[in-house]
Design a protein around this motif. Structure first.
Motif, PDB file in Angstrom:
ATOM      1  N   MET A   1       0.839  -1.184   0.000  1.00 19.70           N
ATOM      2  CA  MET A   1       0.000   0.000   0.000  1.00 19.70           C
ATOM      3  C   MET A   1       0.885   1.248   0.000  1.00 19.70           C
ATOM      4  O   MET A   1       1.787   1.374   0.821  1.00 19.70           O
ATOM      5  CB  MET A   1      -0.891  -0.044   1.247  1.00 19.70           C
ATOM      6  N   PRO A   2       0.665   2.185  -0.923  1.00 21.81           N
ATOM      7  CA  PRO A   2       1.502   3.392  -0.967  1.00 21.81           C
ATOM      8  C   PRO A   2       1.292   4.285   0.249  1.00 21.81           C
ATOM      9  O   PRO A   2       0.214   4.364   0.807  1.00 21.81           O
ATOM     10  CB  PRO A   2       1.051   4.097  -2.241  1.00 21.81           C
ATOM     11  N   VAL A   3       2.372   4.941   0.610  1.00 20.40           N
ATOM     12  CA  VAL A   3       2.337   5.851   1.758  1.00 20.40           C
ATOM     13  C   VAL A   3       1.967   7.240   1.260  1.00 20.40           C
ATOM     14  O   VAL A   3       2.542   7.740   0.308  1.00 20.40           O
ATOM     15  CB  VAL A   3       3.715   5.889   2.455  1.00 20.40           C
ATOM     16  N   SER A   4       1.005   7.862   1.889  1.00 22.31           N
ATOM     17  CA  SER A   4       0.589   9.203   1.511  1.00 22.31           C
ATOM     18  C   SER A   4       1.471  10.229   2.197  1.00 22.31           C
ATOM     19  O   SER A   4       1.791  10.112   3.371  1.00 22.31           O
ATOM     20  CB  SER A   4      -0.872   9.419   1.918  1.00 22.31           C
ATOM     21  N   ALA A   5       1.875  11.226   1.443  1.00 22.17           N
ATOM     22  CA  ALA A   5       2.696  12.299   2.003  1.00 22.17           C
ATOM     23  C   ALA A   5       1.833  13.403   2.599  1.00 22.17           C
ATOM     24  O   ALA A   5       2.337  14.396   3.073  1.00 22.17           O
ATOM     25  CB  ALA A   5       3.602  12.860   0.927  1.00 22.17           C
ATOM     26  N   GLY A   6       0.543  13.239   2.588  1.00 21.26           N
ATOM     27  CA  GLY A   6      -0.358  14.246   3.129  1.00 21.26           C
ATOM     28  C   GLY A   6      -1.444  14.570   2.132  1.00 21.26           C
ATOM     29  O   GLY A   6      -1.317  14.258   0.955  1.00 21.26           O
ATOM     30  N   PRO A   7      -2.500  15.185   2.584  1.00 21.14           N
ATOM     31  CA  PRO A   7      -3.591  15.491   1.659  1.00 21.14           C
ATOM     32  C   PRO A   7      -3.166  16.496   0.594  1.00 21.14           C
ATOM     33  O   PRO A   7      -2.589  17.531   0.904  1.00 21.14           O
ATOM     34  CB  PRO A   7      -4.687  16.058   2.564  1.00 21.14           C
ATOM     35  N   GLY A   8      -3.445  16.143  -0.642  1.00 17.82           N
ATOM     36  CA  GLY A   8      -3.156  17.063  -1.739  1.00 17.82           C
ATOM     37  C   GLY A   8      -1.720  17.081  -2.205  1.00 17.82           C
ATOM     38  O   GLY A   8      -1.388  17.729  -3.179  1.00 17.82           O
ATOM     39  N   SER A   9      -0.826  16.357  -1.537  1.00 15.94           N
ATOM     40  CA  SER A   9       0.566  16.383  -1.956  1.00 15.94           C
ATOM     41  C   SER A   9       0.813  15.292  -2.993  1.00 15.94           C
ATOM     42  O   SER A   9       0.291  14.197  -2.883  1.00 15.94           O
ATOM     43  CB  SER A   9       1.496  16.184  -0.762  1.00 15.94           C
ATOM     44  N   PRO A  10       1.609  15.593  -4.024  1.00 13.54           N
ATOM     45  CA  PRO A  10       1.842  14.614  -5.081  1.00 13.54           C
ATOM     46  C   PRO A  10       2.686  13.448  -4.582  1.00 13.54           C
ATOM     47  O   PRO A  10       3.575  13.614  -3.752  1.00 13.54           O
ATOM     48  CB  PRO A  10       2.581  15.408  -6.152  1.00 13.54           C
ATOM     49  N   LYS A  11       2.384  12.253  -5.084  1.00 12.69           N
ATOM     50  CA  LYS A  11       3.121  11.065  -4.695  1.00 12.69           C
ATOM     51  C   LYS A  11       4.183  10.723  -5.733  1.00 12.69           C
ATOM     52  O   LYS A  11       5.101   9.980  -5.455  1.00 12.69           O
ATOM     53  CB  LYS A  11       2.162   9.898  -4.518  1.00 12.69           C
ATOM     54  N   SER A  12       4.047  11.234  -6.943  1.00 14.81           N
ATOM     55  CA  SER A  12       5.030  10.994  -7.989  1.00 14.81           C
ATOM     56  C   SER A  12       5.007  12.168  -8.957  1.00 14.81           C
ATOM     57  O   SER A  12       4.143  13.035  -8.877  1.00 14.81           O
ATOM     58  CB  SER A  12       4.722   9.690  -8.721  1.00 14.81           C
ATOM     59  N   VAL A  13       5.964  12.148  -9.898  1.00 11.60           N
ATOM     60  CA  VAL A  13       6.017  13.229 -10.884  1.00 11.60           C
ATOM     61  C   VAL A  13       4.777  13.199 -11.773  1.00 11.60           C
ATOM     62  O   VAL A  13       4.323  14.217 -12.278  1.00 11.60           O
ATOM     63  CB  VAL A  13       7.319  13.155 -11.717  1.00 11.60           C
ATOM     64  N   HIS A  14       4.181  12.011 -11.952  1.00 14.83           N
ATOM     65  CA  HIS A  14       2.984  11.905 -12.771  1.00 14.83           C
ATOM     66  C   HIS A  14       1.793  12.603 -12.113  1.00 14.83           C
ATOM     67  O   HIS A  14       0.919  13.124 -12.793  1.00 14.83           O
ATOM     68  CB  HIS A  14       2.645  10.442 -13.044  1.00 14.83           C
ATOM     69  N   ASP A  15       1.744  12.600 -10.783  1.00 13.14           N
ATOM     70  CA  ASP A  15       0.658  13.256 -10.077  1.00 13.14           C
ATOM     71  C   ASP A  15       0.813  14.775 -10.069  1.00 13.14           C
ATOM     72  O   ASP A  15      -0.164  15.501  -9.968  1.00 13.14           O
ATOM     73  CB  ASP A  15       0.573  12.750  -8.633  1.00 13.14           C
ATOM     74  N   GLY A  17       1.895  16.828 -12.448  1.00 16.46           N
ATOM     75  CA  GLY A  17       1.456  17.477 -13.678  1.00 16.46           C
ATOM     76  C   GLY A  17       2.553  18.330 -14.283  1.00 16.46           C
ATOM     77  O   GLY A  17       3.483  18.777 -13.606  1.00 16.46           O
ATOM     78  N   TRP A  18       2.440  18.549 -15.579  1.00 12.36           N
ATOM     79  CA  TRP A  18       3.455  19.304 -16.296  1.00 12.36           C
ATOM     80  C   TRP A  18       3.491  20.773 -15.909  1.00 12.36           C
ATOM     81  O   TRP A  18       4.552  21.392 -15.935  1.00 12.36           O
ATOM     82  CB  TRP A  18       3.237  19.159 -17.799  1.00 12.36           C
ATOM     83  N   ALA A  19       2.356  21.350 -15.556  1.00  9.91           N
ATOM     84  CA  ALA A  19       2.350  22.770 -15.189  1.00  9.91           C
ATOM     85  C   ALA A  19       3.208  22.994 -13.950  1.00  9.91           C
ATOM     86  O   ALA A  19       4.016  23.929 -13.899  1.00  9.91           O
ATOM     87  CB  ALA A  19       0.925  23.253 -14.945  1.00  9.91           C
ATOM     88  N   GLY A  20       3.057  22.148 -12.956  1.00  5.08           N
ATOM     89  CA  GLY A  20       3.870  22.270 -11.748  1.00  5.08           C
ATOM     90  C   GLY A  20       5.335  21.999 -12.024  1.00  5.08           C
ATOM     91  O   GLY A  20       6.232  22.661 -11.480  1.00  5.08           O
ATOM     92  N   PHE A  21       5.604  21.021 -12.900  1.00  8.52           N
ATOM     93  CA  PHE A  21       6.975  20.676 -13.252  1.00  8.52           C
ATOM     94  C   PHE A  21       7.661  21.830 -13.976  1.00  8.52           C
ATOM     95  O   PHE A  21       8.790  22.202 -13.646  1.00  8.52           O
ATOM     96  CB  PHE A  21       6.983  19.423 -14.117  1.00  8.52           C
ATOM     97  N   THR A  22       6.978  22.438 -14.961  1.00  6.11           N
ATOM     98  CA  THR A  22       7.588  23.544 -15.685  1.00  6.11           C
ATOM     99  C   THR A  22       7.732  24.785 -14.806  1.00  6.11           C
ATOM    100  O   THR A  22       8.686  25.547 -14.970  1.00  6.11           O
ATOM    101  CB  THR A  22       6.801  23.894 -16.963  1.00  6.11           C
ATOM    102  N   THR A  23       6.815  24.981 -13.871  1.00  7.32           N
ATOM    103  CA  THR A  23       6.956  26.093 -12.926  1.00  7.32           C
ATOM    104  C   THR A  23       8.212  25.904 -12.084  1.00  7.32           C
ATOM    105  O   THR A  23       8.966  26.858 -11.844  1.00  7.32           O
ATOM    106  CB  THR A  23       5.711  26.189 -12.024  1.00  7.32           C
ATOM    107  N   LEU A  24       8.452  24.675 -11.646  1.00  4.69           N
ATOM    108  CA  LEU A  24       9.650  24.369 -10.870  1.00  4.69           C
ATOM    109  C   LEU A  24      10.905  24.585 -11.707  1.00  4.69           C
ATOM    110  O   LEU A  24      11.890  25.173 -11.220  1.00  4.69           O
ATOM    111  CB  LEU A  24       9.584  22.930 -10.354  1.00  4.69           C
ATOM    112  N   LEU A  25      10.900  24.149 -12.958  1.00  4.26           N
ATOM    113  CA  LEU A  25      12.051  24.361 -13.831  1.00  4.26           C
ATOM    114  C   LEU A  25      12.322  25.845 -14.052  1.00  4.26           C
ATOM    115  O   LEU A  25      13.476  26.279 -14.042  1.00  4.26           O
ATOM    116  CB  LEU A  25      11.819  23.694 -15.183  1.00  4.26           C
ATOM    117  N   GLU A  26      11.263  26.618 -14.240  1.00  3.49           N
ATOM    118  CA  GLU A  26      11.414  28.058 -14.446  1.00  3.49           C
ATOM    119  C   GLU A  26      12.032  28.724 -13.214  1.00  3.49           C
ATOM    120  O   GLU A  26      12.925  29.566 -13.319  1.00  3.49           O
ATOM    121  CB  GLU A  26      10.050  28.660 -14.765  1.00  3.49           C
TER     122      GLU A  26
END
Length: 131
Positions: A1-15, A17-26
């Motif tokens: 069973m996967p461990v949750s990092a908290g409500p609303g927090s992503p568990k992987s890069v797929h969760d 999303g690209w918008a968050g990923f590109t914001t981080l890169l920027e």
């Protein structure tokens, strides 16, 4: 069973999303003095000849290489990489051709290190002490 990092927090890069990923890169690019450029998701990078600029008709994904009427033969992935790089660098000058962004700068040695002592060996060799 996967461990949750908290409500609303992503568990992987797929969760995330690209918008968050590109914001981080920027953010990271600005932090280290790098240039960040977005290329439109509908830019036909695989169908545009990197030699002459001609856009060919749509191809199915199983077509991995193609020939342009200008005589160039392209590997689909390599050609797309060349076109995306060129599109990202195309915004480096103003309307009169003057450069508005600094040129390439070598990365500082410590930029890739996440911990101050990460580059130090963790084990000592016989007769040699650590630090």
């Amino acid at each position: 069973m996967p461990v949750s990092a908290g409500p609303g927090s992503p568990k992987s890069v797929h969760d995330a999303g690209w918008a968050g990923f590109t914001t981080l890169l920027e953010y990271k690019a600005a932090r280290y003095g790098r240039t960040f450029a977005r290329v439109d998701r509908f830019f036909p990078s695989t169908r545009t000849c990197s030699q002459c600029g001609r856009i060919t008709e749509k191809m199915t994904l199983n077509v991995r290489s193609w020939d342009c009427p200008c005589g160039a033969t392209h590997d689909r992935d390599v050609n797309a990489a060349i076109n995306v790089l060129a599109a990202g660098q195309a915004d480096n000058s103003n309307d009169r051709g003057a450069r508005v962004r600094p040129g390439l700068v070598p990365a500082p040695r410590g930029e890739a290190v996440t911990h101050p002592h990460a580059a130090c060996p963790t084990r000592s060799m016989e007769g040699t002490s650590i630090l």
